[in-house]
Write a protein that holds these residues in place. Structure first.
Motif, mmCIF file in Angstrom:
data_model
loop_
_atom_site.group_PDB
_atom_site.id
_atom_site.type_symbol
_atom_site.label_atom_id
_atom_site.label_comp_id
_atom_site.label_asym_id
_atom_site.label_seq_id
_atom_site.Cartn_x
_atom_site.Cartn_y
_atom_site.Cartn_z
ATOM 1 N N UNK A 325 0.832 -1.206 0.000
ATOM 2 C CA UNK A 325 0.000 0.000 0.000
ATOM 3 C C UNK A 325 0.865 1.253 0.000
ATOM 4 N N UNK A 326 1.829 1.297 0.931
ATOM 5 C CA UNK A 326 2.651 2.504 1.037
ATOM 6 C C UNK A 326 3.521 2.704 -0.201
ATOM 7 N N UNK A 327 3.981 1.624 -0.804
ATOM 8 C CA UNK A 327 4.807 1.746 -2.008
ATOM 9 C C UNK A 327 3.983 2.246 -3.183
ATOM 10 N N UNK A 328 2.784 1.686 -3.361
ATOM 11 C CA UNK A 328 1.935 2.086 -4.488
ATOM 12 C C UNK A 328 1.450 3.531 -4.371
ATOM 13 N N UNK A 329 1.366 4.048 -3.145
ATOM 14 C CA UNK A 329 0.893 5.422 -2.949
ATOM 15 C C UNK A 329 2.051 6.412 -2.770
ATOM 16 N N UNK A 330 3.275 5.955 -3.034
ATOM 17 C CA UNK A 330 4.424 6.854 -2.978
ATOM 18 C C UNK A 330 4.921 7.160 -1.577
ATOM 19 N N UNK A 331 4.667 6.265 -0.620
ATOM 20 C CA UNK A 331 5.081 6.488 0.766
ATOM 21 C C UNK A 331 6.197 5.547 1.212
ATOM 22 N N UNK A 332 7.056 5.148 0.267
ATOM 23 C CA UNK A 332 8.134 4.215 0.622
ATOM 24 C C UNK A 332 9.024 4.748 1.740
ATOM 25 N N UNK A 333 9.205 6.065 1.770
ATOM 26 C CA UNK A 333 10.104 6.652 2.769
ATOM 27 C C UNK A 333 9.544 6.567 4.186
ATOM 28 N N UNK A 334 8.278 6.183 4.302
ATOM 29 C CA UNK A 334 7.668 6.062 5.631
ATOM 30 C C UNK A 334 7.468 4.602 6.028
ATOM 31 N N UNK A 335 8.219 3.728 5.369
ATOM 32 C CA UNK A 335 8.248 2.320 5.738
ATOM 33 C C UNK A 335 9.483 2.054 6.598
ATOM 34 N N UNK A 336 9.265 1.385 7.729
ATOM 35 C CA UNK A 336 10.370 1.025 8.621
ATOM 36 C C UNK A 336 10.606 -0.479 8.544
ATOM 37 N N UNK A 337 11.815 -0.903 8.824
ATOM 38 C CA UNK A 337 12.128 -2.328 8.857
ATOM 39 C C UNK A 337 11.286 -2.994 9.939
ATOM 40 N N UNK A 338 10.652 -4.105 9.603
ATOM 41 C CA UNK A 338 9.773 -4.786 10.554
ATOM 42 C C UNK A 338 10.517 -5.135 11.837
ATOM 43 N N UNK A 339 9.971 -4.656 12.952
ATOM 44 C CA UNK A 339 10.573 -4.928 14.262
ATOM 45 C C UNK A 339 11.429 -3.809 14.805
ATOM 46 N N UNK A 340 11.769 -2.811 13.981
ATOM 47 C CA UNK A 340 12.645 -1.722 14.409
ATOM 48 C C UNK A 340 11.801 -0.499 14.786
ATOM 49 N N UNK A 341 11.394 -0.415 16.061
ATOM 50 C CA UNK A 341 10.537 0.706 16.458
ATOM 51 C C UNK A 341 11.304 2.026 16.549
ATOM 52 N N UNK A 342 12.630 1.948 16.597
ATOM 53 C CA UNK A 342 13.411 3.192 16.549
ATOM 54 C C UNK A 342 13.215 3.884 15.190
ATOM 55 N N UNK A 343 13.123 3.089 14.137
ATOM 56 C CA UNK A 343 12.858 3.654 12.810
ATOM 57 C C UNK A 343 11.471 4.274 12.748
ATOM 58 N N UNK A 344 10.484 3.603 13.336
ATOM 59 C CA UNK A 344 9.133 4.171 13.392
ATOM 60 C C UNK A 344 9.164 5.532 14.062
ATOM 61 N N UNK A 345 9.871 5.597 15.181
ATOM 62 C CA UNK A 345 9.980 6.844 15.937
ATOM 63 C C UNK A 345 10.664 7.933 15.121
ATOM 64 N N UNK A 346 11.764 7.575 14.476
ATOM 65 C CA UNK A 346 12.535 8.561 13.715
ATOM 66 C C UNK A 346 11.729 9.111 12.532
ATOM 67 N N UNK A 347 11.021 8.252 11.816
ATOM 68 C CA UNK A 347 10.253 8.681 10.650
ATOM 69 C C UNK A 347 9.051 9.532 11.062
ATOM 70 N N UNK A 348 8.449 9.192 12.200
ATOM 71 C CA UNK A 348 7.337 10.002 12.701
ATOM 72 C C UNK A 348 7.840 11.362 13.170
#
Length: 471
Positions: A325-348
């Protein structure tokens, strides 16, 4: 509509209040297909799905059927386990249901709902298998795919992620139908008002940034704990941040850990826990950013789609359909590696730090989600699939007497007959007086007769005395 073909749709679950994505997808599909078929939904029990179906004018049947969870988590012996279901009482009862309803087609929802597919194939009813989840890619995945192939005439997958294991071997009868929506279920003009009302109810100030998480249930596989960890990281960097966690308690121990992790932190007052929202439109309207930290490969990810419809930035783990979904809608940069909540935090945090970024991303998401998954795209794909379904050969359902009876079924029927006979004997015994009761009754009658004779003698003596006095 006697000329309209009949379609039975089998739902594997029917939760009482918190409706799942799989249930939503089945209801949406049933509503769409009801324009072309006489649709009936079969549910294991009454719940939110059956209630919503009734409101939409779709008949439901309550019929409990055991599930084969090994289909989505394949394991050794899966094929033998599936074969054993054909000798189960539920197979016979489902066959009888199908014989009684005589549908032209059967649609089973999710890979774990094997028995309806097996029963329908045994009765020569065309089977459409609706796959909404990702089958685990392990050494036994091929067994699961073979079972789906054996008991299906057509397969509909809701994403490329869900289709991947099947496409490799049986692509010739496979269709892709991404989920969608109808605009009448949304009220864009009311979103500002809904946002204000919901934030007021949750006591969230207009200047605060609300980061949200929403799921039917708070579970480990849905990454509820990863959201908490990411949220605490964000809270440390952004004083204006608030967090709402929406989802029902599924496990006391896991839920307790979530609450303790928050309460023992320095930011407990910034968290809101809610077990259920009746109106997700209001909930999403109140949020500024939505985080979806699912640890399992999602078949699609309705939460991401709904958030984008309402113009919200979405940050998610690259798990199955979410990555799609995120790739098809142009949101690849807001995908984090599964399991890495530090990435979720950083992107948010990156979204929160840029003035106007929330609105810019949200507006783009509204445009892109409709272009990729909107009602027009869905209707075009549906018409192609309808042509494929209608081309399937439809025969008459065999009569009830031809439904095979298993040994277990015969034993069960014998027990029922024995129980009925026992009840009849008990009932007859209860109505028939016992020997002691009959003896007591005979004694009473004898005494009554004796008393009656004595009374008659007294009357005769009295009458004779009276006649003598007159003389």
């Amino acid at each position: 509509m006697p000329s309209t073909k009949k379609l039975l749709l089998f739902s594997h679950i029917c939760n009482k209040k918190n409706i799942t994505g799989a249930e939503k997808l089945l209801l949406f599909l049933a509503l769409k297909l009801s324009a072309y078929y006489q649709c009936v939904i079969v549910v294991p029990k009454e719940g939110a799905l059956s209630g919503l179906a009734a409101q939409s004018g779709i008949r439901t049947i309550v019929h409990h059927i055991p599930l084969l969870y090994g289909m989505c988590q394949p394991h050794e012996g899966l094929a033998e386990q599936a074969e054993g279901l054909s000798r189960d009482v539920s197979f016979v009862e489902t066959s009888r249901l199908l014989s009684h309803e005589s549908p032209d087609y059967v649609l089973v929802n999710t890979s774990v709902h094997v028995i309806p597919a097996m029963a329908a194939k045994a009765l020569s009813i065309p089977v459409i298998w609706h796959i909404t989840e990702v089958i685990s890619n392990n050494e036994y995945a091929g067994d699961s795919v073979k079972i789906i192939d054996q008991y299906s005439d057509w397969i509909i997958c809701i994403s490329e992620s869900a289709a991947a294991p099947i496409r490799e071997s049986i692509a010739e009868k496979l269709s892709l139908l991404y989920p969608s929506w109808v605009w009448k279920e949304f009220n864009p003009d009311l979103w500002p008002q809904l946002r204000e009302q919901q934030r007021l109810a949750w006591k969230v100030a207009s200047t605060e940034k609300l980061i949200g998480y929403i799921s039917s249930y708070l579970t480990a596989e849905k990454g509820s704990d990863h959201f908490i960890e990411a949220a605490l990281e964000i809270a440390e960097k952004h004083e204006e941040s608030r967090f709402v966690v929406i989802g029902a308690k599924n496990n006391d121990s896991f839920y307790g850990k979530l609450r303790r992790r928050v309460s023992e932190s320095a930011y407990a007052e910034r968290f809101i826990f809610i077990d259920y929202v009746a109106n997700v439109e209001s909930a999403f309207s109140a949020m500024d950013v939505v985080i979806i930290p699912s640890l399992k490969d999602e078949g699609f990810g309705l939460t991401a789609m709904e958030a984008m419809i309402l113009g919200k930035p979405v940050v998610a783990y690259a798990s199955g359909g979410l990555e799609e979904i995120l790739s098809l809608t142009g949101n690849q940069s807001y995908l984090a590696s599964t399991g890495n909540y530090y990435e979720l935090s950083a992107k948010t945090s990156a979204i929160l730090e840029q003035p106007g970024e929330i609105e810019s991303i949200g507006n783009n998401n509204r445009i892109q989600i409709e272009a990729c998954f909107g009602p027009k795209a869905y209707e075009a794909n549906l018409q192609v699939i309808l042509g494929q379904i209608n081309s399937l050969p439809v025969g008459s359902t065999p009569a009830l007497k031809r439904v095979p009876r298993s040994a277990a079924s015969k034993v069960k029927a014998k027990k029922r007959r024995r129980a009925r006979k026992t009840r009849r004997v008990s009932s007859a015994s209860a109505r028939r007086p016992s020997r002691a009761m009959r003896q007591r009754e005979a004694g009473r009658n004898k005494r009554n007769n004796r008393g009656s004779r004595k009374l008659r003698r007294v009357r005769r003596v009295s009458q004779k005395s009276a006649r003598k006095k007159k003389k």
